[in-house]
Design a protein around this motif. Structure first.
Motif, PDB file in Angstrom:
ATOM      1  N   SER A  34       4.335  41.959 115.558  1.00  0.00           N
ATOM      2  CA  SER A  34       4.383  40.781 116.413  1.00  0.00           C
ATOM      3  C   SER A  34       2.980  40.280 116.739  1.00  0.00           C
ATOM      4  N   ALA A  35       2.794  38.964 116.638  1.00  0.00           N
ATOM      5  CA  ALA A  35       1.505  38.370 116.986  1.00  0.00           C
ATOM      6  C   ALA A  35       1.372  38.163 118.489  1.00  0.00           C
ATOM      7  N   HIS A  36       2.484  38.147 119.221  1.00  0.00           N
ATOM      8  CA  HIS A  36       2.452  37.898 120.660  1.00  0.00           C
ATOM      9  C   HIS A  36       2.534  39.171 121.492  1.00  0.00           C
ATOM     10  N   ARG A  37       3.039  40.255 120.905  1.00  0.00           N
ATOM     11  CA  ARG A  37       3.182  41.506 121.639  1.00  0.00           C
ATOM     12  C   ARG A  37       2.653  42.631 120.764  1.00  0.00           C
ATOM     13  N   PRO A  38       1.406  42.999 120.930  1.00  0.00           N
ATOM     14  CA  PRO A  38       0.794  44.039 120.092  1.00  0.00           C
ATOM     15  C   PRO A  38       1.560  45.364 120.200  1.00  0.00           C
ATOM     16  N   GLY A  39       1.683  46.030 119.069  1.00  0.00           N
ATOM     17  CA  GLY A  39       2.362  47.305 119.028  1.00  0.00           C
ATOM     18  C   GLY A  39       3.860  47.201 118.856  1.00  0.00           C
ATOM     19  N   MET A  40       4.404  45.970 118.788  1.00  0.00           N
ATOM     20  CA  MET A  40       5.837  45.773 118.617  1.00  0.00           C
ATOM     21  C   MET A  40       6.097  45.016 117.317  1.00  0.00           C
ATOM     22  N   PHE A  41       7.370  44.906 116.955  1.00  0.00           N
ATOM     23  CA  PHE A  41       7.720  44.357 115.651  1.00  0.00           C
ATOM     24  C   PHE A  41       8.763  43.261 115.803  1.00  0.00           C
ATOM     25  N   ASP A  42       8.597  42.210 115.011  1.00  0.00           N
ATOM     26  CA  ASP A  42       9.550  41.098 114.963  1.00  0.00           C
ATOM     27  C   ASP A  42      10.470  41.262 113.753  1.00  0.00           C
ATOM     28  N   THR A  43      11.720  40.876 113.939  1.00  0.00           N
ATOM     29  CA  THR A  43      12.670  40.780 112.819  1.00  0.00           C
ATOM     30  C   THR A  43      13.020  39.302 112.686  1.00  0.00           C
ATOM     31  N   ALA A  44      12.223  38.604 111.895  1.00  0.00           N
ATOM     32  CA  ALA A  44      12.311  37.143 111.833  1.00  0.00           C
ATOM     33  C   ALA A  44      13.673  36.668 111.358  1.00  0.00           C
ATOM     34  N   GLY A  45      14.286  37.390 110.417  1.00  0.00           N
ATOM     35  CA  GLY A  45      15.582  36.956 109.906  1.00  0.00           C
ATOM     36  C   GLY A  45      16.654  36.961 110.977  1.00  0.00           C
ATOM     37  N   TYR A  46      16.726  38.035 111.756  1.00  0.00           N
ATOM     38  CA  TYR A  46      17.713  38.105 112.822  1.00  0.00           C
ATOM     39  C   TYR A  46      17.407  37.098 113.927  1.00  0.00           C
ATOM     40  N   GLY A  47      16.132  36.828 114.165  1.00  0.00           N
ATOM     41  CA  GLY A  47      15.764  35.827 115.162  1.00  0.00           C
ATOM     42  C   GLY A  47      16.276  34.443 114.783  1.00  0.00           C
ATOM     43  N   CYS A  48      16.157  34.075 113.524  1.00  0.00           N
ATOM     44  CA  CYS A  48      16.657  32.768 113.069  1.00  0.00           C
ATOM     45  C   CYS A  48      18.179  32.702 113.145  1.00  0.00           C
ATOM     46  N   ILE A  49      18.838  33.790 112.748  1.00  0.00           N
ATOM     47  CA  ILE A  49      20.296  33.807 112.817  1.00  0.00           C
ATOM     48  C   ILE A  49      20.770  33.606 114.249  1.00  0.00           C
ATOM     49  N   TRP A  50      20.119  34.292 115.192  1.00  0.00           N
ATOM     50  CA  TRP A  50      20.558  34.163 116.578  1.00  0.00           C
ATOM     51  C   TRP A  50      20.260  32.767 117.134  1.00  0.00           C
ATOM     52  N   LEU A  51      19.138  32.174 116.800  1.00  0.00           N
ATOM     53  CA  LEU A  51      18.814  30.837 117.295  1.00  0.00           C
ATOM     54  C   LEU A  51      19.825  29.804 116.803  1.00  0.00           C
ATOM     55  N   ARG A  52      20.247  29.899 115.545  1.00  0.00           N
ATOM     56  CA  ARG A  52      21.276  28.980 115.038  1.00  0.00           C
ATOM     57  C   ARG A  52      22.583  29.180 115.792  1.00  0.00           C
ATOM     58  N   HIS A  53      22.934  30.424 116.030  1.00  0.00           N
ATOM     59  CA  HIS A  53      24.166  30.725 116.769  1.00  0.00           C
ATOM     60  C   HIS A  53      24.077  30.200 118.205  1.00  0.00           C
ATOM     61  N   PHE A  54      22.948  30.388 118.853  1.00  0.00           N
ATOM     62  CA  PHE A  54      22.741  29.936 120.231  1.00  0.00           C
ATOM     63  C   PHE A  54      22.835  28.414 120.309  1.00  0.00           C
ATOM     64  N   TYR A  55      22.256  27.722 119.330  1.00  0.00           N
ATOM     65  CA  TYR A  55      22.307  26.260 119.345  1.00  0.00           C
ATOM     66  C   TYR A  55      23.727  25.755 119.123  1.00  0.00           C
ATOM     67  N   ALA A  56      24.464  26.375 118.190  1.00  0.00           N
ATOM     68  CA  ALA A  56      25.834  25.935 117.917  1.00  0.00           C
ATOM     69  C   ALA A  56      26.738  26.133 119.128  1.00  0.00           C
ATOM     70  N   MET A  57      26.482  27.172 119.900  1.00  0.00           N
ATOM     71  CA  MET A  57      27.332  27.470 121.045  1.00  0.00           C
ATOM     72  C   MET A  57      27.023  26.571 122.247  1.00  0.00           C
ATOM     73  N   ASN A  58      25.787  26.073 122.345  1.00  0.00           N
ATOM     74  CA  ASN A  58      25.377  25.288 123.517  1.00  0.00           C
ATOM     75  C   ASN A  58      24.828  23.919 123.146  1.00  0.00           C
ATOM     76  N   GLN A  59      25.251  23.364 122.022  1.00  0.00           N
ATOM     77  CA  GLN A  59      24.624  22.148 121.523  1.00  0.00           C
ATOM     78  C   GLN A  59      24.832  20.944 122.439  1.00  0.00           C
ATOM     79  N   GLU A  60      25.851  20.975 123.310  1.00  0.00           N
ATOM     80  CA  GLU A  60      26.070  19.844 124.209  1.00  0.00           C
ATOM     81  C   GLU A  60      25.046  19.781 125.331  1.00  0.00           C
ATOM     82  N   ILE A  61      24.522  20.922 125.760  1.00  0.00           N
ATOM     83  CA  ILE A  61      23.639  20.933 126.935  1.00  0.00           C
ATOM     84  C   ILE A  61      22.176  21.214 126.590  1.00  0.00           C
ATOM     85  N   LEU A  62      21.890  21.728 125.392  1.00  0.00           N
ATOM     86  CA  LEU A  62      20.509  22.084 125.066  1.00  0.00           C
ATOM     87  C   LEU A  62      19.547  20.895 125.065  1.00  0.00           C
TER      88      LEU A  62
END
Length: 399
Positions: A157-185
């Motif tokens: 991770s570039a924002h949290r040293p010593g930790m790790f990002d899983t970019a693929g799962y992050g994108c999957i969740w963001l798409r899911h979050f947007y689809a579920m709340n697209q009326e209010i986002l």
């Protein structure tokens, strides 16, 4: 189990029955009891417990189907119809949340527990669909225990040293979050500047949709975008209440995983040959740590509904199903205090109504299943477990 005579009497006198108003697709003792109320926020403990309801298409596509087991979704697609049971745990949580919204108190936490296949996820989905119809912001996490077994574009991770990002799962969740709340986002705004790197940033006042679009276009920053949005929720910048739903929450306190990192070396065990690659724990994954922060009680105007399951247990706890055993000392202390909600097996009336629907829809075709002895055997074999009943009913072919 209800006998045929009692079932016939209930069908004739349904205006006086404890099930309340219902509609019947077919006459006879095998007719399933369905409510004509498809809105989950209108279901009540005194009128709808034990009835089946048909979720509306919008609720099903946006929320409910994500909480269903894949075999249940395939069953509905095969039959061309959907029916879910109204049960007590979801209604009790829903009534509590209806009085909790907007009162400014700390996050209220519920933990659903029960044996595997008892229907914990479906109860969570019923609560989420009701809150969505009330205008809540939904933050739902599914299959997080699989994130600990398989890496998806793992990098430091570039924002949290010593930790790790899983970019693929992050994108999957963001798409899911947007689809579920697209009326209010589009109406939600960030309250502070979001710095992605030395050259790029998102100014304060930008919409959440812009943040999500930026991260999806640059997957490396998807986990950072999730953290930024969660920080906004905890700061109280969201005008509506927030519901957090986390399936298999006990996976957040794994002390090891199936993800290996060659950059981390550990002391070799006696007689072990190199390389000695260390496991990456849940604490080192930024995506899981971000959602773990939402399960804390240090923010207001929201609630968290979690489930614990052997699916997310380590190998020494695969037969456990109680929260204390699955969460361990660290997880139990982190979530304490919480409201435990037991999802019990089907009762006699629920079992009878579920078997009626399986028979009526054509999923249960065996003639033996129409007899009292056959139904007693199905109840015994499944032990009232919803998942086992679904599996066993599919194996009872016409004979």
């Amino acid at each position: 189990l209800l006998s045929r005579s009692i079932a016939n009497w209930l069908l004739r006198r349904r205006q006086l029955s404890p099930f309340g108003a219902c509609v019947n697709r077919r006459g006879g003792a095998s007719a399933a009891l369905l409510t004509d109320e498809s809105a989950p926020e209108r279901h009540s403990l005194d009128r709808h417990v034990g009835l089946l309801y048909r979720p509306e298409e919008a609720d099903w596509q946006a929320v409910t189907r994500h909480f269903c087991r894949p075999e249940l979704v395939r069953l509905f697609d095969t039959l061309g119809q959907r029916a879910l049971m109204v049960r007590r745990p979801a209604l009790e949580i829903g009534e509590r949340l209806a009085g909790h919204a907007g009162d400014g108190r700390p996050c209220l936490r519920f933990v659903l527990y029960g044996r595997r296949g008892s229907g914990k996820s479906l109860q969570m989905g019923h609560v989420a669909a009701a809150c969505r119809r009330r205008g809540w912001l939904l933050v739902t996490v599914h299959n997080a225990h699989l994130w600990m077994r398989h890496s998806r574009e793992l990098h430091e991770s570039a924002h949290r040293p010593g930790m790790f990002d899983t970019a693929g799962y992050g994108c999957i969740w963001l798409r899911h979050f947007y689809a579920m709340n697209q009326e209010i986002l589009p109406g939600l705004r960030v309250t502070k500047e979001l710095s992605w790197n030395a050259k790029e940033s998102t100014p304060a006042g930008s919409s959440w949709k812009e943040v999500i679009d930026y991260a999806l276009a640059r997957p490396r920053y998807s986990c950072a975008a999730v953290q930024f949005l969660i920080d906004e929720i905890k700061l109280g910048s969201v005008p509506m209440p927030t519901l957090v739903c986390f399936e298999v929450a006990n996976c957040l306190w794994w002390h090891r995983s199936g993800i290996k990192n060659d950059a981390i070396r550990r002391t070799p065990l006696q007689g072990e040959e190199p390389p000695w690659r260390a496991d990456i724990t849940a604490k080192q994954l930024t995506l899981l740590d971000a959602f773990k922060q939402l399960l804390d009680s240090d923010w207001n105007n929201g609630a968290a509904v979690m489930s614990v399951s052997p699916q997310g247990a380590l190998f020494d706890r695969l037969r456990e199903w109680m929260p204390r055993k699955l969460l361990g000392d660290e997880g139990f202390a982190y979530l304490d205090p919480f409201v435990p909600v037991y999802v019990e097996p089907y009762g006699p009336a629920e079992m009878s109504n579920m078997l009626n629907w399986y028979t009526e829809s054509g999923w249960l075709t065996s003639e033996a299943a129409a007899t009292d002895a056959g139904r007693a055997e199905l109840a015994f074999l499944s032990d009232g477990n919803a998942g086992e009943l679904l599996r066993i009913a599919g194996e009872w072919v016409t004979c």
